[in-house]
Design a protein around this motif. Sequence first.
Motif, PDB file in Angstrom:
ATOM      1  N   LEU A 239     -13.226 -14.750 -42.539  1.00 52.15           N
ATOM      2  CA  LEU A 239     -14.343 -14.356 -43.408  1.00 52.15           C
ATOM      3  C   LEU A 239     -13.835 -13.683 -44.682  1.00 52.15           C
ATOM      4  CD1 LEU A 239     -16.928 -12.969 -40.815  1.00 52.15           C
ATOM      5  CD2 LEU A 239     -17.112 -15.052 -42.183  1.00 52.15           C
ATOM      6  N   PHE A 240     -12.793 -12.862 -44.538  1.00 52.65           N
ATOM      7  CA  PHE A 240     -12.231 -12.191 -45.710  1.00 52.65           C
ATOM      8  C   PHE A 240     -11.639 -13.195 -46.700  1.00 52.65           C
ATOM      9  CE2 PHE A 240      -8.688 -10.123 -47.906  1.00 52.65           C
ATOM     10  CZ  PHE A 240      -9.347  -9.061 -48.525  1.00 52.65           C
ATOM     11  N   ILE A 241     -10.965 -14.227 -46.179  1.00 52.21           N
ATOM     12  CA  ILE A 241     -10.363 -15.249 -47.066  1.00 52.21           C
ATOM     13  C   ILE A 241     -11.457 -15.996 -47.823  1.00 52.21           C
ATOM     14  CG2 ILE A 241      -9.077 -17.411 -47.071  1.00 52.21           C
ATOM     15  CD1 ILE A 241      -7.417 -16.289 -44.763  1.00 52.21           C
TER      16      ILE A 241
ATOM     17  N   LEU B 208     -19.227 -20.383 -48.102  1.00 52.46           N
ATOM     18  CA  LEU B 208     -19.035 -19.059 -47.501  1.00 52.46           C
ATOM     19  C   LEU B 208     -20.267 -18.627 -46.717  1.00 52.46           C
ATOM     20  CD1 LEU B 208     -17.575 -16.357 -47.130  1.00 52.46           C
ATOM     21  CD2 LEU B 208     -18.486 -15.647 -49.349  1.00 52.46           C
ATOM     22  N   LEU B 209     -21.461 -18.817 -47.338  1.00 51.43           N
ATOM     23  CA  LEU B 209     -22.686 -18.406 -46.659  1.00 51.43           C
ATOM     24  C   LEU B 209     -22.933 -19.227 -45.396  1.00 51.43           C
ATOM     25  CD1 LEU B 209     -25.037 -17.874 -49.737  1.00 51.43           C
ATOM     26  CD2 LEU B 209     -23.925 -16.117 -48.339  1.00 51.43           C
TER      27      LEU B 209
ATOM     28  N   LEU C 119      -9.551 -12.628 -31.186  1.00 54.52           N
ATOM     29  CA  LEU C 119     -10.584 -13.446 -31.822  1.00 54.52           C
ATOM     30  C   LEU C 119     -11.319 -12.656 -32.906  1.00 54.52           C
ATOM     31  CD1 LEU C 119     -12.181 -15.358 -28.807  1.00 54.52           C
ATOM     32  CD2 LEU C 119     -10.625 -16.253 -30.542  1.00 54.52           C
ATOM     33  N   VAL C 120     -11.580 -11.360 -32.638  1.00 56.55           N
ATOM     34  CA  VAL C 120     -12.250 -10.531 -33.651  1.00 56.55           C
ATOM     35  C   VAL C 120     -11.417 -10.467 -34.926  1.00 56.55           C
ATOM     36  CG1 VAL C 120     -12.982  -8.180 -34.186  1.00 56.55           C
ATOM     37  CG2 VAL C 120     -13.540  -9.186 -31.971  1.00 56.55           C
ATOM     38  N   VAL C 121     -10.112 -10.232 -34.766  1.00 62.82           N
ATOM     39  CA  VAL C 121      -9.234 -10.119 -35.940  1.00 62.82           C
ATOM     40  C   VAL C 121      -9.175 -11.438 -36.698  1.00 62.82           C
ATOM     41  CG1 VAL C 121      -6.859  -9.708 -36.685  1.00 62.82           C
ATOM     42  CG2 VAL C 121      -7.885  -8.261 -34.916  1.00 62.82           C
ATOM     43  N   VAL C 122      -9.034 -12.563 -35.963  1.00 61.70           N
ATOM     44  CA  VAL C 122      -8.937 -13.874 -36.618  1.00 61.70           C
ATOM     45  C   VAL C 122     -10.217 -14.192 -37.381  1.00 61.70           C
ATOM     46  CG1 VAL C 122      -8.767 -16.346 -36.193  1.00 61.70           C
ATOM     47  CG2 VAL C 122      -7.239 -14.776 -35.021  1.00 61.70           C
ATOM     48  N   LEU C 123     -11.384 -13.962 -36.755  1.00 65.80           N
ATOM     49  CA  LEU C 123     -12.642 -14.240 -37.433  1.00 65.80           C
ATOM     50  C   LEU C 123     -12.819 -13.355 -38.661  1.00 65.80           C
ATOM     51  CD1 LEU C 123     -15.040 -14.652 -34.374  1.00 65.80           C
ATOM     52  CD2 LEU C 123     -14.155 -16.453 -35.863  1.00 65.80           C
ATOM     53  N   SER C 124     -12.394 -12.090 -38.569  1.00 66.29           N
ATOM     54  CA  SER C 124     -12.510 -11.191 -39.717  1.00 66.29           C
ATOM     55  C   SER C 124     -11.627 -11.659 -40.875  1.00 66.29           C
ATOM     56  CB  SER C 124     -12.129  -9.770 -39.303  1.00 66.29           C
ATOM     57  OG  SER C 124     -12.978  -9.298 -38.275  1.00 66.29           O
TER      58      SER C 124
END
Length: 312
Positions: free
Chosen positions: A261-263, A288-289, A253-258
């Motif tokens: 957010l990066f996209i 984004l915000l 989940l951490v990787v997916v959320l990161s």
Amino acid sequence: MAFIASAREAEINAAARMREFGFGDAQATPIGADGGVDVRSSRAIAEVKWKSAQAGRPEVQKLYGARGTKHHLQLFFFAAGGFSKGAVQYADETDVKLFTYDPNGVVTPANRIATAFVHRLRSEEAERRRLADQKRADAERERVKAAQASQEAEQQRRSEEEERKRRSASPPHAHAAPPPTTDVFAAQRAQIESELAAQEKREAKRRETEAAQAQRRIHEYNKRMVELHRQNEIRSRGKIPTSAVTVVFLWFLVVVLSIVLFIFAGGAATGWFQGGPYGEAAMVTVVLLVMASPFAFLLRGILRSLKRREIL
């Protein structure tokens, strides 16, 4: 015992468990000031905590102090919420037996002293059963031997009685040769001895099976106690015992959320730096915000949860 729903029921349950441990006169103390003792026996005292929080070292020290100069009394502590690391360490040093209990009244050792105490009780019970079985087997062999002796004596008496009748019925001048005798007693003795040997073999096999089952139960119990002790140590450090699958899922989940957010951040940066329509770039930035705040909050919560977990 039924479901424990009050502190008094917890004390009554602890007294019942202590009677099972061999303290036959254990009784819950009357309601009111108890001086830090909830269960009393002529050979032991116990404290009972009916709450979800862990029992700490000061509470175990209070029980140790309640014993006073009566050093022959064994000390027991029953807590529904477990014990802190400091409480377990102090209990091991002062020979206080710690137990946790579930709402159904089932108790589980929570420190090394209690585990050794329960193991010794189980070993003594297994030895008592073995001695009782041996006593029953010896009594059965004695009964069979007594029956064998009685049967032989009765057979001998009948043979002598028949011989006297035969001689009294014969003429005085008749000296016929006695009829050949057969070793009936020897055959009967051999049959009884073979039955005894077969019975002894069956008893020995049964005792071996029970001993193997007892050893297996003790091994499984010790394995379970080690696992529970490890979980208690993990909880005493403020951690949550969990599996590797759960930890991997949280990291996923951490990787997916990161990545998400990066996209979004990349899309907003592209809109501003490549000279596209400022309206679209501003809308992407607002999205984004708006999305970043809950994502960041969720990401922070997952990372905190990972810090509190420890893989078993």
